[in-house]
Each structure stands twice: as C-alpha cells, then as structure tokens.
Design an enzyme around this catalytic site. Structure first.
Site, PDB file in Angstrom:
ATOM      1  N   ILE A 168      41.729  31.720  49.009  1.00 30.76           N
ATOM      2  CA  ILE A 168      42.068  32.796  49.955  1.00 30.76           C
ATOM      3  C   ILE A 168      40.965  33.857  50.038  1.00 30.76           C
ATOM      4  O   ILE A 168      40.164  33.999  49.126  1.00 30.76           O
ATOM      5  CB  ILE A 168      43.421  33.458  49.588  1.00 30.76           C
ATOM      6  CG1 ILE A 168      43.427  33.959  48.130  1.00 30.76           C
ATOM      7  CG2 ILE A 168      44.569  32.502  49.820  1.00 30.76           C
ATOM      8  CD1 ILE A 168      44.642  34.793  47.772  1.00 30.76           C
ATOM      9  N   PRO A 169      40.945  34.626  51.139  1.00 32.74           N
ATOM     10  CA  PRO A 169      39.898  35.631  51.338  1.00 32.74           C
ATOM     11  C   PRO A 169      40.315  37.017  50.835  1.00 32.74           C
ATOM     12  O   PRO A 169      41.384  37.181  50.255  1.00 32.74           O
ATOM     13  CB  PRO A 169      39.740  35.642  52.853  1.00 32.74           C
ATOM     14  CG  PRO A 169      41.110  35.364  53.358  1.00 32.74           C
ATOM     15  CD  PRO A 169      41.777  34.486  52.338  1.00 32.74           C
ATOM     16  N   LYS A 194      42.771  30.259  44.069  1.00 30.66           N
ATOM     17  CA  LYS A 194      41.589  31.076  43.782  1.00 30.66           C
ATOM     18  C   LYS A 194      41.538  32.265  44.739  1.00 30.66           C
ATOM     19  O   LYS A 194      41.340  32.097  45.935  1.00 30.66           O
ATOM     20  CB  LYS A 194      40.291  30.281  43.943  1.00 30.66           C
ATOM     21  CG  LYS A 194      39.106  31.089  43.410  1.00 30.66           C
ATOM     22  CD  LYS A 194      37.771  30.627  43.933  1.00 30.66           C
ATOM     23  CE  LYS A 194      37.301  31.335  45.170  1.00 30.66           C
ATOM     24  NZ  LYS A 194      36.973  32.761  45.029  1.00 30.66           N
ATOM     25  N   GLU A 197      36.450  36.690  45.370  1.00 28.32           N
ATOM     26  CA  GLU A 197      35.678  37.304  44.281  1.00 28.32           C
ATOM     27  C   GLU A 197      35.892  38.825  44.215  1.00 28.32           C
ATOM     28  O   GLU A 197      36.067  39.384  43.135  1.00 28.32           O
ATOM     29  CB  GLU A 197      34.195  37.004  44.536  1.00 28.32           C
ATOM     30  CG  GLU A 197      33.264  37.612  43.530  1.00 28.32           C
ATOM     31  CD  GLU A 197      31.797  37.460  43.951  1.00 28.32           C
ATOM     32  OE1 GLU A 197      31.533  36.944  45.040  1.00 28.32           O
ATOM     33  OE2 GLU A 197      30.930  37.875  43.168  1.00 28.32           O
ATOM     34  N   GLU A 248      32.220  28.965  58.544  1.00 24.73           N
ATOM     35  CA  GLU A 248      31.087  28.310  57.875  1.00 24.73           C
ATOM     36  C   GLU A 248      31.552  27.552  56.619  1.00 24.73           C
ATOM     37  O   GLU A 248      31.261  26.360  56.457  1.00 24.73           O
ATOM     38  CB  GLU A 248      30.095  29.402  57.507  1.00 24.73           C
ATOM     39  CG  GLU A 248      28.775  28.933  57.014  1.00 24.73           C
ATOM     40  CD  GLU A 248      27.995  30.117  56.426  1.00 24.73           C
ATOM     41  OE1 GLU A 248      28.372  31.278  56.672  1.00 24.73           O
ATOM     42  OE2 GLU A 248      27.032  29.853  55.698  1.00 24.73           O
ATOM     43  N   GLU A 267      42.339  27.846  57.962  1.00 27.00           N
ATOM     44  CA  GLU A 267      42.592  29.014  58.815  1.00 27.00           C
ATOM     45  C   GLU A 267      41.308  29.823  58.783  1.00 27.00           C
ATOM     46  O   GLU A 267      40.970  30.421  57.766  1.00 27.00           O
ATOM     47  CB  GLU A 267      43.785  29.789  58.274  1.00 27.00           C
ATOM     48  CG  GLU A 267      44.418  30.681  59.319  1.00 27.00           C
ATOM     49  CD  GLU A 267      43.875  32.084  59.271  1.00 27.00           C
ATOM     50  OE1 GLU A 267      42.860  32.332  59.977  1.00 27.00           O
ATOM     51  OE2 GLU A 267      44.427  32.914  58.553  1.00 27.00           O
ATOM     52  N   CYS A 301      41.263  38.304  60.731  1.00 26.78           N
ATOM     53  CA  CYS A 301      40.772  37.118  61.450  1.00 26.78           C
ATOM     54  C   CYS A 301      41.261  37.102  62.897  1.00 26.78           C
ATOM     55  O   CYS A 301      40.583  36.594  63.770  1.00 26.78           O
ATOM     56  CB  CYS A 301      41.171  35.845  60.720  1.00 26.78           C
ATOM     57  SG  CYS A 301      42.887  35.828  60.246  1.00 26.78           S
ATOM     58  N   GLN A 348      29.588  42.919  53.042  1.00 30.00           N
ATOM     59  CA  GLN A 348      30.247  42.943  54.341  1.00 30.00           C
ATOM     60  C   GLN A 348      29.717  44.097  55.185  1.00 30.00           C
ATOM     61  O   GLN A 348      29.528  43.966  56.389  1.00 30.00           O
ATOM     62  CB  GLN A 348      31.767  43.040  54.152  1.00 30.00           C
ATOM     63  CG  GLN A 348      32.564  42.915  55.434  1.00 30.00           C
ATOM     64  CD  GLN A 348      32.344  41.595  56.161  1.00 30.00           C
ATOM     65  OE1 GLN A 348      31.975  40.591  55.548  1.00 30.00           O
ATOM     66  NE2 GLN A 348      32.522  41.595  57.461  1.00 30.00           N
ATOM     67  N   LYS A 351      26.564  43.132  56.788  1.00 31.80           N
ATOM     68  CA  LYS A 351      26.780  42.199  57.895  1.00 31.80           C
ATOM     69  C   LYS A 351      27.208  42.966  59.157  1.00 31.80           C
ATOM     70  O   LYS A 351      26.710  42.699  60.249  1.00 31.80           O
ATOM     71  CB  LYS A 351      27.855  41.182  57.499  1.00 31.80           C
ATOM     72  CG  LYS A 351      28.020  40.118  58.524  1.00 31.80           C
ATOM     73  CD  LYS A 351      29.139  39.164  58.247  1.00 31.80           C
ATOM     74  CE  LYS A 351      29.462  38.454  59.546  1.00 31.80           C
ATOM     75  NZ  LYS A 351      30.726  37.776  59.562  1.00 31.80           N
ATOM     76  N   GLU A 398      32.006  36.706  65.003  1.00 33.51           N
ATOM     77  CA  GLU A 398      33.024  37.489  64.306  1.00 33.51           C
ATOM     78  C   GLU A 398      32.318  38.577  63.487  1.00 33.51           C
ATOM     79  O   GLU A 398      31.484  38.275  62.636  1.00 33.51           O
ATOM     80  CB  GLU A 398      33.815  36.565  63.375  1.00 33.51           C
ATOM     81  CG  GLU A 398      34.966  37.250  62.706  1.00 33.51           C
ATOM     82  CD  GLU A 398      35.802  36.320  61.847  1.00 33.51           C
ATOM     83  OE1 GLU A 398      35.222  35.544  61.074  1.00 33.51           O
ATOM     84  OE2 GLU A 398      37.044  36.383  61.936  1.00 33.51           O
TER      85      GLU A 398
END
Ligand code: NDP
Length: 488
Positions: A168-169, A194, A197, A248, A267, A301, A348, A351, A398
């Site tokens: 998962i994010p 998991k 991080e 990705e 997803e 998302c 992030q 980015k 995104e």
C-alpha cells in the site's frame, strides 16, 4: 433601541487562534520490529530506518527494513494460519473478528487519527473525519459479507484464494490497509501487508488492535521497509498480490508476475477531469473543485487534478476559485483549523516542484494562494494553472500534489474528448443541473468512478478501481470480494 451597558464588548480584530490536537494519547515505541505470527520479531536483515514527521522533519521512531528472509517467514506464518484454521472457520466466526476490529478502530480512533497526521502530514480534520470513520466502515461492511459469500456468488462455491501479499502507498495509510485487509479476511484469506516506507506507524499500531481483537496469530502479518521489501513480497510464495501505488511500479509488478499463476489487482495513478457545465450551481462546484484537488494535499489517486470548465463560465469559476483558495489554511496538520497539511516527503515535494516548474516553462499561467508556509517541514501552497494546453506535462502527468490545471471546453462532446484524453481512467466529476446530461456523460467517460455534483465521496459498498493505466480489479462492494475468492 437603547444600548445596554455592560454588554459583551465587540472585538475590534479577530485574531487567529490555533486549535491544536493533543498528542499525548499516542505512545510510540522508540523502535518497531516486524509483526509476524502474532508476535513482534527482530528483522533478520538487522536493518532499520527512521520514520519522521514531515511537518517538522523530526524523527518519530525506528522501523525495521525487512529483507527477503523476513518476508519469507511472514508468508510462512500466513500459510500456517491459513491451512491450520482460518480458511476452515465458518464465515460467521470470521465476521466476529472483523466486527471486533471495526469497533476497536472506532474506540481508538482519536489515537490512530493523531498518529496518522503525525506520520503522514495530513490535517487532523481529515484523518479524524475521513480516514478513521471510513477504515472502520470497511471492516463493518466486510464483516457483514463474511457469512454471505454463497449468496453473493450463488452456485459458484466461493472459497479463499490463499495467502495475499498486499502493498500500500503513503497517502491514506490506515484506510488503504482497511481496503486491503478487510475483504481478504472476510473471504477467508490470510495476509502479509507492506505499508509505505514513509508512513508505517498506523499499520504498526493496527497490530495492537489485532491483538486486542484476539485475531488468531499469523492471519495478518505486517512487514515494513522500502520498495525492496515490496519487491520481495511480490517474489514470495503468495497466491495473490494486491497493489496500490504508482503506475510505474504497477507495470513492473505485472511484468514480474506474468506467467506465474499468481493473481493480481492493481490500483494505480490517475489524472481525473472535474467537469463544470455552465448550468452547474457555481458556488457548490467551487467547493467541489477545492475538495477535489486540495483534499489531502492532492495526494489522492482520484484527485480532480484537471478542471474542465465550460468557456462561458470559465472567468467566473476561476475568479471564485481564487477567492476560495485564499481562505484555505495551510499549516500544522494537528491544528483542527488546518485545511492543507504537509507534503508527505522531501522526495514528493521535489516531484511537485519539478512538475510545477515544467508548467511555467511550457507557458501556463500560475496562481498560488497567498499563505505563509512554516519554516520547517515539507510544504507546497495550493496552486492553480490557467492557459493550460492538453499537451503540457501538468495536464498529462499525475502530480500528486495541490496543483490544479484549468482547461476549457465549449460542447459536451469536447468535454468528453478532453476528459478521456489521458492514459489514466480512475475517476471523473460532472457538475450540471441536468440529470440527463450526467447520464450522457457517465456513459462516455472512461473512468471507474464518476461523481455527479460532488467529489471524493467514498463508501465501502461502492466499487472503486480504474480503466487503462489506472489499473484493474475493483475494491469495495460485491465486486471487491471477487479478487479474493476462487470459484469452481
Ligand atoms: P510507489 O508506487 O513506489 O509506492 C507504492 C508502494 O509500493 C509502496 O509501499 C512502495 O514502497 C512499494 N514499492 C516500491 N517499489 C516497489 C517494487 N519494485 N515492488 C513492489 N513494491 C514496491 O509510489 P511512490 O511512493 O514512489 O510515489 C511515486 C508516485 O506514485 C507519486 O508521486 C504519485 O504520483 C504516485 N502514487 C500513486 C498512488 C495511488 O494511490 N495511485 C499512491 C502513491 C503514489 P516504498 O514506500 O517503500 O517506496
């Protein structure tokens, strides 16, 4: 009318008063191991890393970086739990555990919400009012299905798939855990999960919830670490992989699993169009646009990151939007007044900054809400781009930050064409007074979820998932059970 002496004095200035949420309810260990077979274990890898509070750049705890051997042991524990009892338990018994977990999440929601905001940077108002209630709702909802699977899929003899590897994010850490764990358990599977991080702490506190619910050991195992741990989990002897994250990495996993016989649901990312017609209730639409892109710092998302507005009302909508953006309070995630919190990580933030730079260079016009950003931590102001062409990177990629690109259209056909002109297809919003137009649009938009005169509404009974590069498989609703079941 006579003025009464001694009435409460009218203040000459309204000063802003912060309303910080207390953090003393959260007790963090200095160091966390892995949760395997119902126990805390030291990682065989002997590797650790620090997880931080992104709003202050301060360390919160040390967390294990699980290696290949650690992941293998967690999968083994899940396999033992599956075969020794969990998969044979009657659905009504599994339901009891899920109900218990849901109730404990409700009881401990303040503690979990504060920790979610501390570790992820999201405003407490959102973790308290969205993440936690929805996470509990997912467990309640799936508890209801656990003993009714034969009715959901009549004559198909549903049975568990086996051991599920779930990755998962960081944008909705506990909520994404609930989306993954609740249906898996309801269908009789066991889990190795998991977390991301940067946001492992609520998943680790969730292990305490599992113990309190007396869930049998090994049914849920949590392994922390970075992308390498995720890759180990994909490689391990699991029967199914469920992934939420970037397109990705999703593609990488799909390539890795091709031909392996392991089941997969993905997803992935999105670049949703939020479409406003000239007959829409404009003030309401402006609130929907703000909610669509600035909710959770735009780390969503399904964020409505492309605003498509009908040309005849474009000036009015953009003017009202700018005024509304000026009222957004950016800052301390633990202040109950905060609307926009911290960016989740330095990476992030870089980015987002790079993509915003590309928007300026390509010729779009930038507007940023006037606000003072805190000196420490990772922050980005609510941002709006006008004069955006469809080919610009800010209209194609995104950004996963509080950055909105505004495009215009003249006819419904043009709106559909522009909305679908993306490799993604996760969600869309339509704002109009006409019910028939909503249906006409919904038939033509290539998106898994379409909101009408609202945005970012979630319900465990409603399936969520993508078209095209936004992935495949659904989560939530009856559709979300199917990937966790095998049939005759
Ligand atoms: P990732 O796709 O890298 O992260 C998602 C999860 O996958 C994390 O738990 C991550 O671990 C893990 N992971 C990373 N590499 C692998 C691998 N090779 N095999 C298995 N698992 C892996 O997203 P990022 O956090 O790097 O974010 C990058 C971009 O992705 C964002 O800017 C955003 O655009 C998009 N994104 C989309 C999300 C969505 O919900 N659609 C959610 C998050 C990001 P770790 O956290 O340790 O890297």
């Amino acid at each position: 009318m006579e003025r009464r002496a001694g009435a409460v004095p009218v203040p000459s200035r309204w000063e802003y008063a912060p309303a910080p949420e207390a953090t003393d309810l959260v007790r963090l260990e200095p160091r966390y191991g892995l949760f395997v077979g119902g126990e805390w274990v030291e990682p065989r890898s002997r590797e650790w890393y620090q997880t931080i509070n992104p709003a202050r750049e301060e360390p919160l705890a040390e967390v294990a970086q699980a290696g290949g051997e650690d992941v293998r042991l967690a999968v083994e524990a899940a396999r033992t739990a599956l075969e020794s009892h969990w998969s044979q338990l009657p659905g009504s018994e599994r339901a009891k555990y899920l109900f218990r977990i849901a109730r404990i999440l409700q009881e401990r929601s303040r503690e979990l919400a504060v920790l979610e905001s501390l570790n992820g940077g999201k405003p407490i108002r959102e973790s308290r009012d969205v993440d936690l209630p929805l996470a509990a709702a997912h467990f309640f909802y799936h508890a209801g299905w656990a003993d009714k699977l034969e009715y959901a899929f009549p004559n198909r003899r549903p049975r568990p798939v086996g051991v599920c590897g779930q990755i998962i994010p960081w944008n909705f850490p506990l909520l994404m855990l609930a989306w993954k764990v609740a249906p898996a358990l309801a269908c009789g599977n066991t889990v190795v999960l998991k977390p991301a991080e940067t946001t492992p702490l609520t998943a680790l506190l969730f292990c305490d919830v599992l113990r309190q619910a007396e869930l049998p050991p090994g049914v849920v195992n949590i392994v922390t670490g970075d992308g390498r741990t995720g890759a180990e989990l994909v490689r391990a002897e699991v029967d199914k992989v469920a992934f939420t994250g970037s397109t990705e990495v999703g593609k990488l996993i799909q390539r890795q699993l091709a031909g392996s016989g392991k089941r997969l649901t993905l997803e992935l990312g999105g670049k949703a169009a939020n479409i406003v017609f000239d007959d829409a209730p404009i003030d309401q639409a402006v609130e929907g646009i703000v909610n669509g892109i600035y909710f959770n710092q735009g780390h969503v998302c399904c964020a409505g990151s492309r605003l498509l507005v009908q040309e005849s009302v474009a000036d009015e909508v953009v003017a009202k939007l700018k005024r509304r953006m000026g009222r957004l309070r950016v800052g301390d995630p633990l202040d109950k007044n905060t609307d926009v919190g911290a960016i989740n990580s330095a990476e992030q933030l870089r980015k987002i900054e790079a993509l915003v730079e590309s928007g300026k260079e390509e010729g779009a016009e930038i507007y940023q809400a006037p606000c003072r950003l805190p000196d420490r931590g990772y922050w980005f102001p609510p941002t709006l781009f006008t004069r955006v062409a469809q080919s610009y990177r800010i209209a194609q990629e995104e950004i996963f930050g509080p950055v909105l690109s505004v495009l215009t259209f003249r006819t419904p056909e043009e709106a559909v064409e522009k909305a679908n002109n993306t490799p993604y297809g996760l969600s869309a919003g339509v704002w109009t007074d006409k019910g028939s137009r909503i249906l006409w649009m919904a038939e033509r938009l290539r998106a898994g979820v379409i909101w009408a005169n609202t945005y970012n509404r979630f319900d465990p009974a409603s399936p969520f998932g993508g078209y095209k590069e936004s992935g495949f498989g659904r989560e939530g609703g009856r559709h979300g059970l199917e990937p966790y079941l095998a049939f005759d």
